[in-house]
Write a protein that holds these residues in place. Structure first.
Motif, short mmCIF file in Angstrom:
data_model
loop_
_atom_site.label_atom_id
_atom_site.label_comp_id
_atom_site.label_asym_id
_atom_site.label_seq_id
_atom_site.Cartn_x
_atom_site.Cartn_y
_atom_site.Cartn_z
N ARG A 125 36.27 34.76 35.92
CA ARG A 125 34.84 34.70 36.24
C ARG A 125 34.29 36.12 36.43
N PRO A 126 33.19 36.46 35.76
CA PRO A 126 32.60 37.79 35.97
C PRO A 126 32.24 38.01 37.43
N GLU A 127 32.39 39.22 37.88
CA GLU A 127 32.08 39.55 39.27
C GLU A 127 30.59 39.38 39.54
N PRO A 128 30.21 38.62 40.57
CA PRO A 128 28.78 38.49 40.89
C PRO A 128 28.20 39.82 41.37
N LEU A 129 27.07 40.20 40.84
CA LEU A 129 26.40 41.44 41.24
C LEU A 129 25.00 41.13 41.75
N THR A 130 24.51 41.97 42.65
CA THR A 130 23.14 41.85 43.11
C THR A 130 22.21 42.50 42.09
N ARG A 131 20.92 42.29 42.27
CA ARG A 131 19.96 42.92 41.36
C ARG A 131 20.06 44.44 41.43
N ARG A 132 20.28 44.98 42.62
CA ARG A 132 20.41 46.43 42.76
C ARG A 132 21.64 46.94 42.02
N ASP A 151 26.80 41.59 30.54
CA ASP A 151 26.02 40.46 30.03
C ASP A 151 26.80 39.69 28.97
N ARG A 152 27.63 40.41 28.19
CA ARG A 152 28.47 39.72 27.21
C ARG A 152 29.47 38.80 27.91
N LEU A 153 30.07 39.30 28.98
CA LEU A 153 31.02 38.48 29.73
C LEU A 153 30.33 37.26 30.33
N ARG A 154 29.11 37.45 30.83
CA ARG A 154 28.38 36.32 31.40
C ARG A 154 27.96 35.33 30.33
N ARG A 155 27.61 35.83 29.15
CA ARG A 155 27.25 34.93 28.06
C ARG A 155 28.41 34.01 27.72
N LYS A 156 29.59 34.59 27.60
CA LYS A 156 30.79 33.80 27.32
C LYS A 156 31.09 32.83 28.46
N TRP A 157 30.95 33.31 29.68
CA TRP A 157 31.26 32.50 30.85
C TRP A 157 30.35 31.28 30.94
N HIS A 158 29.05 31.49 30.82
CA HIS A 158 28.10 30.39 30.95
C HIS A 158 28.21 29.41 29.79
N ALA A 159 28.64 29.88 28.63
CA ALA A 159 28.82 28.98 27.49
C ALA A 159 30.08 28.13 27.62
N ASN A 160 30.92 28.46 28.58
CA ASN A 160 32.20 27.75 28.76
C ASN A 160 32.43 27.39 30.23
N LEU A 161 31.40 26.85 30.89
CA LEU A 161 31.50 26.55 32.32
C LEU A 161 32.49 25.43 32.64
#
Length: 377
Positions: free
Chosen positions: A39-46, A60-70
């Motif tokens: 799971r990609p590390e959660p980051l704050t907006r800052r 963002d690439r890692l999150r794209r893959k992650w959300h496409a495979n929840l």
């Protein structure tokens, strides 16, 4: 050399998985043996703003893959199905001279049938490898599961060829239906297969010639192959898979029905307290997995409960489509959170959209709610 013994990195394993279908043993094995996606590390907006351009693109690439495979998510429906599958498959661990009962998973589209079966197949594959070893007594790579996907107008020869394609048998290009059948049996025996999954069975027309051929062939597999057949489809009962038959031509189909245990999966409902709790548990599990900088507690499970039920009509396939596409848009636009305004710009399947307005009106008027009573209070 066995594919599982090659020193491949997890990321490379997943990239190669993307380029293979589950209709080949290499692809199925990689799916079954691939480690969980990190799971990609959660980051704050800052923290997001502090990333360099290159780091932001990669994140963002890692999150794209992650959300496409929840998924897959361990829903009550999946848990109940897996319990039944273990009962039946384990009870089929009989001597080779006994006919093994088949399984038919018959349910509407969008309920996660294939996802649930593949999740079970992955567990079954790993369990049998641990119990029996990576290799058969003859020294072949053990492959406990074989999967065949059907297409329209599939006949017996095509079905047998599908099994040979799974094993990449060199004799899959030429031969009669009987030739392919003998070769398929040899592949199953050599690989130590115990479970044969047949997906999209609804493509068959059981009352025409091809359907009768396949039904006869299922009987042959049950008699000669030391495997459990797991059939997946939509409306199998209406198509005659379980019919008793009224004449000689129907006898093979009737026998298939007698030897087949029918299982199903149901959509989520919010008409009972238990149903509402199950729905909330599902949304909480999804909320926990979503990686967005603007995510807040209750963003999905509380603020979007009624909305998401109306958008999905309780079908997990439709729900995960909305969540996946919403997360992709939230990342791409910089919104970094899910709300009704953003999700209203996300398209979903036609069946869910048709039923959406009526449900939204019921929720808005207070005639229905998707939230457990304690939460609603």
């Amino acid at each position: 050399m066995s594919d599982r013994r090659k020193p491949e990195a997890a990321d490379d394993l997943r990239r190669r998985l993307d380029r293979l279908t589950l209709s080949r043993q290499e692809g199925f094995r990689r799916m079954a043996e691939a480690p969980p996606r990190p799971r990609p590390e959660p980051l704050t907006r800052r923290q997001l703003k502090a990333l360099s351009d290159a780091a932001r693109i990669e994140y963002d690439r890692l999150r794209r893959k992650w959300h496409a495979n929840l998924g897959p998510l361990e829903t009550p429906q999946m848990a109940a199905l897996h319990e039944d599958l273990w009962d039946i498959v384990n009870s089929n661990d009989q001597d080779g001279d006994k006919v093994k009962g088949a399984i038919a998973l018959d349910a509407f589209p969008g309920l996660g049938k294939t996802t649930a079966v593949l999740s079970f197949a992955k567990k079954f594959h790993r369990q049998r490898i641990v119990e029996e070893g990576e290799f058969t007594d003859e020294g072949w790579d053990r492959m406990p599961v074989c999967r065949v996907g059907l297409t329209a107008n599939t006949g017996m020869r095509d079905f047998n060829r599908g099994i040979l394609e799974f094993y990449a048998h060199p004799g899959r290009f030429r031969g009669t239906a009987a030739d392919f059948g003998y070769r398929a049996l040899d592949c199953v025996l050599s690989s130590g297969a115990e479970l044969v999954i047949v997906d999209d069975l609804h493509f068959l027309k059981f009352r025409d010639r091809n359907g009768a051929e396949i039904s006869n062939h299922f009987k042959y597999i049950a008699n000669e192959f030391p495997v459990t057949l797991l059939l997946i489809g939509v409306g199998l009962a209406k198509r005659g898979l379980f019919d008793e038959g009224e004449d000689f031509e129907d006898a093979a189909i009737a026998q298939t029905g007698r030897r087949t245990t029918r299982l199903g999966m149901e959509p989520f409902t919010v008409d009972t307290e238990k149903g509402r709790r199950d729905w909330r548990d599902l949304l909480l599990a999804i909320e926990q997995r979503v990686v967005l900088a603007g995510k807040t507690p209750g963003m999905i499970a509380d603020e979007l409960s009624d909305y998401l039920f109306a958008r999905s009509t309780g079908h997990i396939g439709s729900l995960m489509t909305v969540i996946n596409r919403g997360c992709q848009k939230a990342v791409r636009t910089g919104a970094e959170r899910l709300d009704e305004e953003l999700l209203n710009t996300v398209k979903n399947d036609a069946a869910s959209e048709r039923a959406r307005r009526e449900l939204e009106a019921a929720f808005a008027s207070g005639r229905r709610t998707s939230r457990p009573r304690k939460r609603a209070a």
